[in-house]
Design an enzyme around this catalytic site. Structure first.
Site, mmCIF file in Angstrom:
data_model
loop_
_atom_site.group_PDB
_atom_site.id
_atom_site.type_symbol
_atom_site.label_atom_id
_atom_site.label_comp_id
_atom_site.label_asym_id
_atom_site.label_seq_id
_atom_site.Cartn_x
_atom_site.Cartn_y
_atom_site.Cartn_z
ATOM 1 N N ARG A 104 0.857 -1.198 0.000
ATOM 2 C CA ARG A 104 0.000 0.000 0.000
ATOM 3 C C ARG A 104 0.879 1.229 0.000
ATOM 4 O O ARG A 104 1.746 1.373 0.854
ATOM 5 C CB ARG A 104 -0.850 0.042 1.282
ATOM 6 C CG ARG A 104 -1.915 -0.959 1.335
ATOM 7 C CD ARG A 104 -2.975 -0.584 2.369
ATOM 8 N NE ARG A 104 -2.469 -0.198 3.675
ATOM 9 C CZ ARG A 104 -3.246 0.198 4.663
ATOM 10 N NH1 ARG A 104 -4.550 0.299 4.478
ATOM 11 N NH2 ARG A 104 -2.756 0.517 5.827
ATOM 12 N N THR A 108 -1.403 7.419 -0.461
ATOM 13 C CA THR A 108 -2.712 7.248 -1.125
ATOM 14 C C THR A 108 -3.474 6.042 -0.578
ATOM 15 O O THR A 108 -4.675 5.917 -0.795
ATOM 16 C CB THR A 108 -2.535 7.027 -2.634
ATOM 17 O OG1 THR A 108 -1.834 5.789 -2.829
ATOM 18 C CG2 THR A 108 -1.761 8.156 -3.273
ATOM 19 N N ASP A 200 0.621 -3.702 12.065
ATOM 20 C CA ASP A 200 1.080 -4.041 10.713
ATOM 21 C C ASP A 200 1.425 -5.533 10.678
ATOM 22 O O ASP A 200 2.407 -5.975 11.277
ATOM 23 C CB ASP A 200 2.309 -3.190 10.364
ATOM 24 C CG ASP A 200 2.728 -3.388 8.915
ATOM 25 O OD1 ASP A 200 2.905 -4.556 8.485
ATOM 26 O OD2 ASP A 200 2.859 -2.381 8.195
ATOM 27 N N ASP A 203 4.976 -6.554 9.349
ATOM 28 C CA ASP A 203 6.029 -6.232 10.312
ATOM 29 C C ASP A 203 6.025 -7.222 11.477
ATOM 30 O O ASP A 203 7.089 -7.633 11.958
ATOM 31 C CB ASP A 203 5.827 -4.812 10.867
ATOM 32 C CG ASP A 203 6.306 -3.749 9.886
ATOM 33 O OD1 ASP A 203 6.974 -4.110 8.896
ATOM 34 O OD2 ASP A 203 5.990 -2.568 10.115
HETATM 35 C C1 PRP Z 1 -0.960 -4.993 4.387
HETATM 36 C C2 PRP Z 1 -1.777 -6.263 4.424
HETATM 37 C C3 PRP Z 1 -2.595 -6.170 3.177
HETATM 38 C C4 PRP Z 1 -2.839 -4.698 3.050
HETATM 39 C C5 PRP Z 1 -4.234 -4.423 3.490
HETATM 40 O O1 PRP Z 1 0.115 -5.091 3.526
HETATM 41 O O2 PRP Z 1 -0.972 -7.424 4.499
HETATM 42 O O3 PRP Z 1 -1.928 -6.668 2.025
HETATM 43 O O4 PRP Z 1 -1.925 -4.036 3.939
HETATM 44 O O5 PRP Z 1 -4.549 -3.093 3.300
HETATM 45 P P1 PRP Z 1 -5.662 -2.604 2.266
HETATM 46 O O6 PRP Z 1 -6.843 -3.503 2.459
HETATM 47 O O7 PRP Z 1 -5.931 -1.196 2.692
HETATM 48 O O8 PRP Z 1 -5.088 -2.709 0.887
HETATM 49 P P2 PRP Z 1 1.163 -3.889 3.353
HETATM 50 O O9 PRP Z 1 0.751 -2.988 2.269
HETATM 51 O O10 PRP Z 1 1.424 -3.268 4.698
HETATM 52 O O11 PRP Z 1 2.446 -4.647 2.798
HETATM 53 P P3 PRP Z 1 3.374 -5.746 3.520
HETATM 54 O O12 PRP Z 1 2.558 -7.012 3.646
HETATM 55 O O13 PRP Z 1 4.489 -5.884 2.552
HETATM 56 O O14 PRP Z 1 3.805 -5.226 4.863
HETATM 57 N N1 URA Z 2 -2.362 -3.539 6.917
HETATM 58 C C1 URA Z 2 -1.961 -4.031 8.101
HETATM 59 O O1 URA Z 2 -0.976 -4.789 8.164
HETATM 60 N N2 URA Z 2 -2.646 -3.687 9.192
HETATM 61 C C2 URA Z 2 -3.713 -2.866 9.150
HETATM 62 O O2 URA Z 2 -4.317 -2.602 10.199
HETATM 63 C C3 URA Z 2 -4.109 -2.363 7.911
HETATM 64 C C4 URA Z 2 -3.420 -2.710 6.796
#
Ligand code: PRP
Ligand code: URA
Length: 209
Positions: A104, A108, A200, A203
């Site tokens: 994400r 945005t 997160d 993380d």
């Molecule tokens: C997190 C999560 C989803 C997304 C959800 O990933 O694992 O993929 O956010 O958010 P959304 O419904 O608003 O799209 P992130 O973008 O943090 O990436 P990562 O898994 O690489 O940490």
């Molecule tokens: N992605 C995450 O990992 N946690 C949240 O709460 C939202 C998006």
């Protein structure tokens, strides 16, 4: 119309409470995400077709059930979805694994694609997309869109925690997709995090806080 399945089994709810806790270690978080994925997969595969087969037990011949020829692919949304693959594969060892890399954009909140690799026969498979978090729904919406471009017809989305906004977005943009979650939380905050959520997910699985 795809259905929203909220899986309220006590074991799932207990494990969800453990991973929500900010004091849970990375090791325990990762292990429990995998266990939750296995328990959720049990429910998400409840409609797999079965067929009769003849076998011999040590006691007698018997007509019994086995899974009929359906093939499954599990598709984690990178990174955090990776934490759910092992749990699914423990129940469905022959499921092939496709990967979609999305993150994400912090400003945005819209998904940015950086990787996509599917099994060659993906269009013949039922697809289970896995990601612990369904927040705005942008990542899952894009992932489902990609997989539909391969011609896949039967797609399910399995997330541990959803925000109402994410559920609504998927139901509007992909009304044919069943959604499986362990809980729909209260809301998103101004940073797009699920409240109360678990923070997160990527993380916490990979220890990059
Ligand atoms: C997190 C999560 C989803 C997304 C959800 O990933 O694992 O993929 O956010 O958010 P959304 O419904 O608003 O799209 P992130 O973008 O943090 O990436 P990562 O898994 O690489 O940490
Ligand atoms: N992605 C995450 O990992 N946690 C949240 O709460 C939202 C998006």
């Amino acid at each position: 119309m795809g259905e929203l399945h909220v899986l309220d089994h006590p074991l799932l709810q207990h494990k969800l409470t453990v991973i929500r806790d900010k004091n849970t270690s990375v090791k325990e978080f990762r292990e429990i995400v995998s266990e939750i994925a296995m328990l959720m997969c049990y429910e998400a595969t409840r409609d797999l077709p079965v067929e009769d087969v003849e076998i011999e037990t040590p006691v007698s011949k018997a007509t019994v059930k086995r899974i009929a020829g359906k093939k499954l692919a599990v598709v984690p949304i990178l990174r955090a979805g990776l934490g759910m693959v092992d749990g699914v594969n423990r129940l469905v060892p022959n499921a092939k694994v496709g990967h979609i890399g999305l993150y994400r954009d912090h400003d945005t909140l819209e998904p940015v694609t950086y990787y996509c690799k599917m099994p060659n026969d993906i269009e013949e498979r039922d697809v289970l997309i896995v990601d612990p978090m369904l927040a705005t729904g942008g990542s899952a919406e894009a992932a489902i869109g990609f997989i539909k471009e391969y011609g896949c017809k039967n797609i399910k989305l399995m997330c541990i925690i959803a925000a109402p906004e994410g559920v609504e977005r998927i139901r509007n943009s992909h009304p044919d997709v069943d959604i499986y979650v362990a809980n729909v939380d209260e809301k998103l905050n101004e940073h797009g995090y699920i409240v109360p959520g678990l923070g997160d997910a990527g993380d916490r699985i990979f220890g990059t806080m």
